[in-house]
Structures are given as structure tokens and as C-alpha cells.
Design a protein around this motif. Structure first.
Motif, PDB file in Angstrom:
ATOM      1  N   HIS A  39      31.506  35.663  48.651  1.00  0.00           N
ATOM      2  CA  HIS A  39      32.516  36.426  47.905  1.00  0.00           C
ATOM      3  C   HIS A  39      32.426  36.073  46.413  1.00  0.00           C
ATOM      4  O   HIS A  39      33.264  35.342  45.874  1.00  0.00           O
ATOM      5  N   THR A  40      31.409  36.609  45.765  1.00  0.00           N
ATOM      6  CA  THR A  40      31.171  36.259  44.361  1.00  0.00           C
ATOM      7  C   THR A  40      32.283  36.763  43.453  1.00  0.00           C
ATOM      8  O   THR A  40      32.781  36.025  42.591  1.00  0.00           O
ATOM      9  N   ALA A  41      32.676  38.014  43.620  1.00  0.00           N
ATOM     10  CA  ALA A  41      33.701  38.597  42.745  1.00  0.00           C
ATOM     11  C   ALA A  41      35.037  37.880  42.895  1.00  0.00           C
ATOM     12  O   ALA A  41      35.736  37.625  41.902  1.00  0.00           O
ATOM     13  N   VAL A  42      35.395  37.535  44.116  1.00  0.00           N
ATOM     14  CA  VAL A  42      36.669  36.845  44.353  1.00  0.00           C
ATOM     15  C   VAL A  42      36.650  35.463  43.713  1.00  0.00           C
ATOM     16  O   VAL A  42      37.633  35.025  43.090  1.00  0.00           O
ATOM     17  N   ARG A  43      35.534  34.775  43.844  1.00  0.00           N
ATOM     18  CA  ARG A  43      35.426  33.428  43.275  1.00  0.00           C
ATOM     19  C   ARG A  43      35.592  33.451  41.760  1.00  0.00           C
ATOM     20  O   ARG A  43      36.357  32.677  41.179  1.00  0.00           O
ATOM     21  N   TRP A  44      34.870  34.354  41.101  1.00  0.00           N
ATOM     22  CA  TRP A  44      34.934  34.402  39.642  1.00  0.00           C
ATOM     23  C   TRP A  44      36.263  34.962  39.150  1.00  0.00           C
ATOM     24  O   TRP A  44      36.713  34.617  38.045  1.00  0.00           O
ATOM     25  N   ALA A  45      36.898  35.811  39.941  1.00  0.00           N
ATOM     26  CA  ALA A  45      38.229  36.293  39.565  1.00  0.00           C
ATOM     27  C   ALA A  45      39.241  35.146  39.588  1.00  0.00           C
ATOM     28  O   ALA A  45      40.089  35.026  38.686  1.00  0.00           O
ATOM     29  N   ALA A  46      39.150  34.290  40.595  1.00  0.00           N
ATOM     30  CA  ALA A  46      40.046  33.135  40.663  1.00  0.00           C
ATOM     31  C   ALA A  46      39.785  32.169  39.514  1.00  0.00           C
ATOM     32  O   ALA A  46      40.727  31.638  38.900  1.00  0.00           O
ATOM     33  N   THR A  47      38.515  31.950  39.192  1.00  0.00           N
ATOM     34  CA  THR A  47      38.186  31.063  38.070  1.00  0.00           C
ATOM     35  C   THR A  47      38.665  31.649  36.749  1.00  0.00           C
ATOM     36  O   THR A  47      39.151  30.918  35.874  1.00  0.00           O
ATOM     37  N   SER A  48      38.542  32.958  36.592  1.00  0.00           N
ATOM     38  CA  SER A  48      39.033  33.606  35.367  1.00  0.00           C
ATOM     39  C   SER A  48      40.545  33.456  35.242  1.00  0.00           C
ATOM     40  O   SER A  48      41.069  33.244  34.133  1.00  0.00           O
TER      41      SER A  48
END
Length: 203
Positions: A39-48
Motif C-alpha cells: 500500500h504505497t499511496a496509503v503509507r506516503w499519505a500517512a507520512t505526509s
């Protein structure tokens, strides 16, 4: 003798308990990371989101600029490692010069995807931990060292510009792109001619 042996065995029992407890939590943590891997998009959304919260906290509290500067330098190093190939092109040129030019022996050697020095998942994992550690540091006044923050911003912009300029020159010199989406497929010309069939010869 029995009392001394029992007293000596107590620290071993306590250490084994904490070791098993640590292994248990580590397995849970590793399982969560394994589940988040695709889940690349979810991971980077949480980091953002974490990055935005950290930025708001620093902006509202007006402090911890040294921590933010250190965070920026660390993220810049991660980003450069993310853009850099795992195999240094300079070393690859030396190897090719010693061995001489060679043709691919297998069909799989035709396409060589870009292999990063720092994979995307490790980049995300390290960046997320860095933001969380920086957020944790903002709860300690001892780390709020007074400093003239515009100087830090200027230093970071200069460092970022010089580093990215060097990286772009490196990419242009050795002709590689840090982003690949698969093997290039070449499509031939469309055949618009008519199909000619051979006429049967008369006996």
C-alpha cells in the motif's frame, strides 16, 4: 546452596521474560510493516500527514529549528540515496573496461531496471521514523536551542541546490533515470497492405 542458586536464577528468568516480550512486540511490528508494503499511496499519505502535523507544531510553537534543520538534512540524504543507483556507474565502467565489451547471453539481460541504493520502502520507513523522532524531540525544552532560523533556511536551500545539481549532472553523465515502469515495448508499423493469396494452377 539452594538459596544462592535460586537467587542467581531469578535474573535469568527476568531477562528471558523481557527478551520474549521484546521478540513478541517486534514480530507484531514486523507483521504490520509486511502488511503495509503493497500500500504505497496509503503509507506516503500517512507520512505526509505526520509531516504536516510536525510543521504546524514547529510553526505554532516557534522553536526547535535545530531539530527541523537536522531533520531536513537527514531527509535530503535519504532522497539522494533513493535517486542513486545501487551499482556505482564509475565502478561499472571500470569493470567493463577490464572485462571488455560483452553481449547479453540471456533474454533477461536485455532490460535492466533501475535498482536503487535505498529502496522505496526503506526510504518511507526511515523518513517516517525521522518525523516521529523529531516530533518527540519537540516535547523537550532542552532541545529548543535558540537560533536565527533564516540562516538555517538559507544554508539548507544552498545545500539542497548544490546536492541536486550534482545528482542531476551524475544522471546526465551516465544516462540513467531513477524511475522505471517496466520494459520498453517497441511496436512495429501497421500492415495496411492487402493479403495476396496464390491462385491454384489449372491442370
Amino acid at each position: 546452596m539452594d538459596e544462592s542458586e535460586s537467587a542467581a536464577s531469578k535474573p535469568n528468568v527476568v531477562s528471558q521474560f523481557f527478551k520474549r516480550l521484546g521478540d513478541f512486540f517486534f514480530q507484531i511490528y514486523q507483521k504490520c510493516l509486511d502488511n503495509l508494503t503493497p500500500h504505497t499511496a496509503v503509507r506516503w499519505a500517512a507520512t505526509s500527514l505526520i509531516a504536516v502535523l510536525y510543521g504546524l507544531r514547529v510553526f505554532l510553537l516557534k522553536g526547535w529549528y535545530i531539530v527541523t534543520y537536522a531533520l531536513g538534512i537527514y531527509l535530503l540524504n535519504l532522497f539522494i540515496a533513493f535517486l542513486t543507483p545501487k551499482m556505482d556507474p564509475v565502478m561499472q565502467e571500470d569493470i567493463d573496461a577490464e572485462d571488455g565489451p560483452s553481449l547479453p547471453t540471456r533474454a533477461s539481460e536485455e532490460f535492466r531496471p533501475f535498482i536503487r541504493r535505498l529502496p522505496e520502502f526503506k526510504f518511507w520507513h526511515s523518513a517516517t521514523k525521522a518525523f516521529l523522532i523529531a516530533m518527540f524531540c519537540t516535547f523537550f525544552d532542552a532541545l529548543n536551542i535558540p537560533v536565527f532560523w533564516p540562516i538555517l533556511v538559507m544554508y539548507f536551500i544552498i545545500l539542497f541546490t548544490i546536492t541536486m545539481k550534482r545528482q542531476i549532472k551524475h544522471m546526465i553523465k551516465y544516462r540513467y533515470l531513477p524511475f522505471t515502469h517496466g520494459k520498453t515495448v517497441y511496436k512495429g508499423k501497421d500492415d495496411s497492405g492487402k493479403v495476396i493469396t496464390a491462385m491454384p494452377q489449372e491442370m
